[in-house]
Write an enzyme that holds these catalytic residues in place. Structure first.
Site, PDB file in Angstrom:
ATOM      1  N   ALA A   1       7.590   9.758  -6.854  1.00 14.31           N
ATOM      2  CA  ALA A   1       8.892   9.776  -6.343  1.00 14.31           C
ATOM      3  C   ALA A   1       9.229   8.733  -5.469  1.00 14.31           C
ATOM      4  O   ALA A   1       9.494   8.702  -4.290  1.00 14.31           O
ATOM      5  CB  ALA A   1       8.855  10.950  -5.427  1.00 14.31           C
TER       6      ALA A   1
ATOM      7  N   ASP B   1       8.464  -0.351 -11.310  1.00  8.06           N
ATOM      8  CA  ASP B   1       7.528  -1.457 -11.348  1.00  8.06           C
ATOM      9  C   ASP B   1       6.732  -1.288 -12.558  1.00  8.06           C
ATOM     10  O   ASP B   1       5.766  -2.213 -12.898  1.00  8.06           O
ATOM     11  CB  ASP B   1       6.462  -1.786 -10.050  1.00  8.06           C
TER      12      ASP B   1
ATOM     13  N   GLU C   1       7.386 -11.490   4.600  1.00  6.97           N
ATOM     14  CA  GLU C   1       7.966 -10.528   5.270  1.00  6.97           C
ATOM     15  C   GLU C   1       6.859  -9.919   6.322  1.00  6.97           C
ATOM     16  O   GLU C   1       7.038  -9.617   7.628  1.00  6.97           O
ATOM     17  CB  GLU C   1       8.526  -9.351   4.625  1.00  6.97           C
TER      18      GLU C   1
HETATM   19  P1  FAD Z   1       7.396   2.970  -5.981  1.00  4.75           P
HETATM   20  O1  FAD Z   1       8.428   3.124  -4.929  1.00  4.75           O
HETATM   21  O2  FAD Z   1       5.990   2.223  -5.559  1.00  4.75           O
HETATM   22  O3  FAD Z   1       6.828   4.472  -6.097  1.00  4.75           O
HETATM   23  C1  FAD Z   1       5.679   4.965  -6.757  1.00  4.75           C
HETATM   24  C2  FAD Z   1       5.601   6.348  -6.436  1.00  4.75           C
HETATM   25  O4  FAD Z   1       4.564   6.919  -7.504  1.00  4.75           O
HETATM   26  C3  FAD Z   1       5.091   6.790  -4.950  1.00  4.75           C
HETATM   27  O5  FAD Z   1       5.606   7.733  -4.265  1.00  4.75           O
HETATM   28  C4  FAD Z   1       3.629   6.874  -5.206  1.00  4.75           C
HETATM   29  O6  FAD Z   1       3.164   7.697  -4.019  1.00  4.75           O
HETATM   30  C5  FAD Z   1       3.397   7.713  -6.641  1.00  4.75           C
HETATM   31  N1  FAD Z   1       2.407   7.666  -7.341  1.00  4.75           N
HETATM   32  C6  FAD Z   1       1.499   6.547  -7.404  1.00  4.75           C
HETATM   33  N2  FAD Z   1       0.487   6.949  -8.282  1.00  4.75           N
HETATM   34  C7  FAD Z   1       0.528   8.333  -8.252  1.00  4.75           C
HETATM   35  C8  FAD Z   1      -0.135   9.146  -9.119  1.00  4.75           C
HETATM   36  N3  FAD Z   1      -1.323   8.730  -9.796  1.00  4.75           N
HETATM   37  N4  FAD Z   1       0.241  10.460  -8.988  1.00  4.75           N
HETATM   38  C9  FAD Z   1       1.178  10.820  -8.484  1.00  4.75           C
HETATM   39  N5  FAD Z   1       2.102  10.113  -7.827  1.00  4.75           N
HETATM   40  C10 FAD Z   1       1.788   8.660  -7.763  1.00  4.75           C
HETATM   41  N6  FAD Z   1      11.882  -5.118  -3.394  1.00  4.75           N
HETATM   42  C11 FAD Z   1      13.401  -5.171  -3.147  1.00  4.75           C
HETATM   43  O7  FAD Z   1      14.084  -5.090  -3.995  1.00  4.75           O
HETATM   44  N7  FAD Z   1      13.621  -5.724  -2.079  1.00  4.75           N
HETATM   45  C12 FAD Z   1      12.872  -5.847  -0.945  1.00  4.75           C
HETATM   46  O8  FAD Z   1      13.415  -6.470   0.251  1.00  4.75           O
HETATM   47  C13 FAD Z   1      11.351  -5.610  -1.180  1.00  4.75           C
HETATM   48  N8  FAD Z   1      10.603  -5.629  -0.136  1.00  4.75           N
HETATM   49  C14 FAD Z   1       9.264  -5.282  -0.194  1.00  4.75           C
HETATM   50  C15 FAD Z   1       8.361  -5.323   0.983  1.00  4.75           C
HETATM   51  C16 FAD Z   1       6.996  -4.911   0.673  1.00  4.75           C
HETATM   52  C17 FAD Z   1       6.162  -5.107   1.800  1.00  4.75           C
HETATM   53  C18 FAD Z   1       6.758  -4.529  -0.851  1.00  4.75           C
HETATM   54  C19 FAD Z   1       5.005  -3.786  -0.864  1.00  4.75           C
HETATM   55  C20 FAD Z   1       7.475  -4.378  -1.799  1.00  4.75           C
HETATM   56  C21 FAD Z   1       8.684  -4.830  -1.444  1.00  4.75           C
HETATM   57  N9  FAD Z   1       9.807  -4.669  -2.565  1.00  4.75           N
HETATM   58  C22 FAD Z   1      10.905  -5.055  -2.464  1.00  4.75           C
HETATM   59  C23 FAD Z   1       9.560  -4.176  -3.918  1.00  4.75           C
HETATM   60  C24 FAD Z   1       9.639  -2.663  -4.233  1.00  4.75           C
HETATM   61  O9  FAD Z   1       9.318  -1.912  -3.194  1.00  4.75           O
HETATM   62  C25 FAD Z   1       9.177  -2.152  -5.402  1.00  4.75           C
HETATM   63  O10 FAD Z   1       9.666  -3.104  -6.519  1.00  4.75           O
HETATM   64  C26 FAD Z   1       9.522  -0.759  -5.543  1.00  4.75           C
HETATM   65  O11 FAD Z   1       8.853   0.118  -4.529  1.00  4.75           O
HETATM   66  C27 FAD Z   1       9.076  -0.362  -7.147  1.00  4.75           C
HETATM   67  O12 FAD Z   1       9.664   1.321  -7.011  1.00  4.75           O
HETATM   68  P2  FAD Z   1       8.893   2.165  -7.892  1.00  4.75           P
HETATM   69  O13 FAD Z   1       9.884   3.461  -7.997  1.00  4.75           O
HETATM   70  O14 FAD Z   1       8.422   1.455  -9.509  1.00  4.75           O
HETATM   71  O15 FAD Z   1       7.443   2.523  -7.398  1.00  4.75           O
END
Ligand code: FAD
Length: 396
Positions: free
Chosen positions: A11, A297, A170
């Site tokens: 999520a 990601d 940041e």
């Molecule tokens: P995530 O948002 O990481 O979500 C993954 C989800 O999967 C989480 O809820 C986690 O709990 C869940 N999960 C993981 N493993 C499991 C498992 N085995 N079982 C069940 N659930 C699981 N991007 C920007 O565009 N602008 C910004 O300003 C920016 N700033 C950032 C600042 C920081 C400090 C960081 C760390 C990242 C930043 N990013 C930014 C990058 C951005 O946060 C990521 O690219 C984004 O969160 C990716 O989204 P996602 O849905 O792939 O994964």
């Protein structure tokens, strides 16, 4: 097929937006939608550098899923995914539960990419979840209190941030803001505190405009950050880091913020990956798997010049929205749309009231960039939780 089962893993930005689109587009009996996530909350990853440094409470970055999911349409499972079995169309959770699917969405986010640097996995912190950032904040405070009892241990007051990309910069901005307060609280001479931001590439913020990079470095240097650019870290130990130049920095706090790779569950499931990310097709499908979609990601997409897009929340959100609409179309026998990213610009915060950004050809500096970032946060909160959530969470 009876009522199709759509299983969404994670999520985060990608998984949540897919779920919310499905929730909006489908009637309750058109599909069986299940969302699995480790926690019963969504976290705003792009804010995590603040609670990590201690400039905001960790709870501020948490959004309860209860408040945004429609229970009549989405079945939420709080659980940790252990493995995906694409051949059987099943997913196993850590508690042994097995979930089956007709369509799978993988949005499990990333993990730190350590580039094989010895000791990083074992000894460095990383900014990756609510629990991880609580740990960093408490550790920093503990270092200050320990120093008061062992005043010759300046390694307690030396902080190393690995990586001068988005996350590293940041975090340095926030840490620079927090330190004066910590020094006051623990009666520590600020001159004794050192923060190093170490980057292997020839520049900080690779890919950014040089004028914006210079601005960011000037702001952070004024906050006491010392940069070591073009300087790879060779090894991390319990006592600090060893640089490729031979220099050793003694520190009890190393925060690794220099890159991510896709969640290893994806690779273990047998999908073809590059740095843990699946090179998806234009409909966000994993190659060779018509019913498996990957977002955020964990997914790798390329621009027209064949260069990979960096993993960002901005792209994860857009992927989730497109995929949610496409899955609704597939369920109804309609045609899906190709995913085309629309980059709206890049904004990075440099601490309170400071930032940099690039929106089209326009460069943004200082408070203008910081305000734009708040506006973008507000838009996101409104998208997932309406006016109520936006008003509750946004810091003006
Ligand atoms: P995530 O948002 O990481 O979500 C993954 C989800 O999967 C989480 O809820 C986690 O709990 C869940 N999960 C993981 N493993 C499991 C498992 N085995 N079982 C069940 N659930 C699981 N991007 C920007 O565009 N602008 C910004 O300003 C920016 N700033 C950032 C600042 C920081 C400090 C960081 C760390 C990242 C930043 N990013 C930014 C990058 C951005 O946060 C990521 O690219 C984004 O969160 C990716 O989204 P996602 O849905 O792939 O994964």
């Amino acid at each position: 097929m009876g009522t199709p089962k759509i299983l969404i893993l994670g999520a985060g930005y990608g998984g949540l937006l897919t779920t919310l689109q499905l929730q909006k587009k489908l009637n309750y009996n058109e599909a069986e939608i299940t969302l699995v996530n480790k926690h019963n909350y969504h976290y705003i990853t792009t804010w995590l550098h603040e609670p990590a440094a201690g400039t905001a409470p960790a709870d501020h970055a948490r959004v309860s899923l209860d408040g945004i999911l429609n229970k009549d349409k989405v079945n939420f499972v709080k659980g940790t995914v252990q493995a995906i079995q694409p051949e059987e169309q099943t997913v196993t959770l850590e508690n042994g539960e097995v979930l089956s699917y007709d369509y799978l969405v993988v949005g499990l986010g990333s993990e730190p990419e350590t580039f094989g640097i010895e000791g990083l996995k074992e000894h460095a912190f990383s900014i990756r979840s609510i629990n991880a950032v609580r740990n960093i904040r408490e550790h920093i405070e503990y270092m200050f209190s320990k120093f008061k009892n062992e005043p010759d241990r300046t390694d307690y007051l030396t902080f190393v941030v690995g990586g001068a990309g988005f996350t590293g910069i940041e975090f340095c901005g926030e840490l620079g803001d927090r330190l004066p307060e910590l020094c006051r609280e623990f009666d520590v001479d600020p001159e004794l505190v050192k923060i190093y931001c170490i980057e292997a590439a020839p520049t900080a913020l690779p890919g950014f405009d040089p004028e914006l990079i210079q601005y960011a470095m000037d702001v952070l240097e004024r906050k006491g950050i010392e940069f070591k650019i073009g300087t790879p870290i060779k090894q991390c130990t319990p006592d600090g880091v060893l640089l490729a130049t031979g220099e050793e920095i003694k520190s009890k706090t190393v925060v690794w913020a220099a890159g991510v790779r896709g969640n290893n569950i994806v690779e273990k499931a047998g999908f073809e990956v590059m740095r843990g990310r699946v090179k998806v097709d234009e409909y966000l499908r994993a190659p060779g798997h018509e019913n498996v979609f990957v977002v955020g990601d964990c997914a790798l997409i390329f621009n027209e010049e064949g260069r990979p897009y960096p993993p960002t929340a901005q792209i994860a959100v857009q992927e989730g929205e497109t995929l949610g609409a496409n899955l609704a179309a597939l369920v109804r026998g309609d045609l899906p749309q190709k995913f085309i990213p629309h980059l709206q610009g890049t904004l990075a915060s440099l601490g309170k009231g400071e930032g940099i950004g690039q929106v089209g050809s326009k460069k943004l500096f200082g408070s203008t960039a910081a305000m734009m970032k708040k506006a973008s946060d507000l838009r996101y909160l409104y998208k997932i939780g309406g006016v109520g959530l936006a008003l509750k969470k946004v810091k003006l």
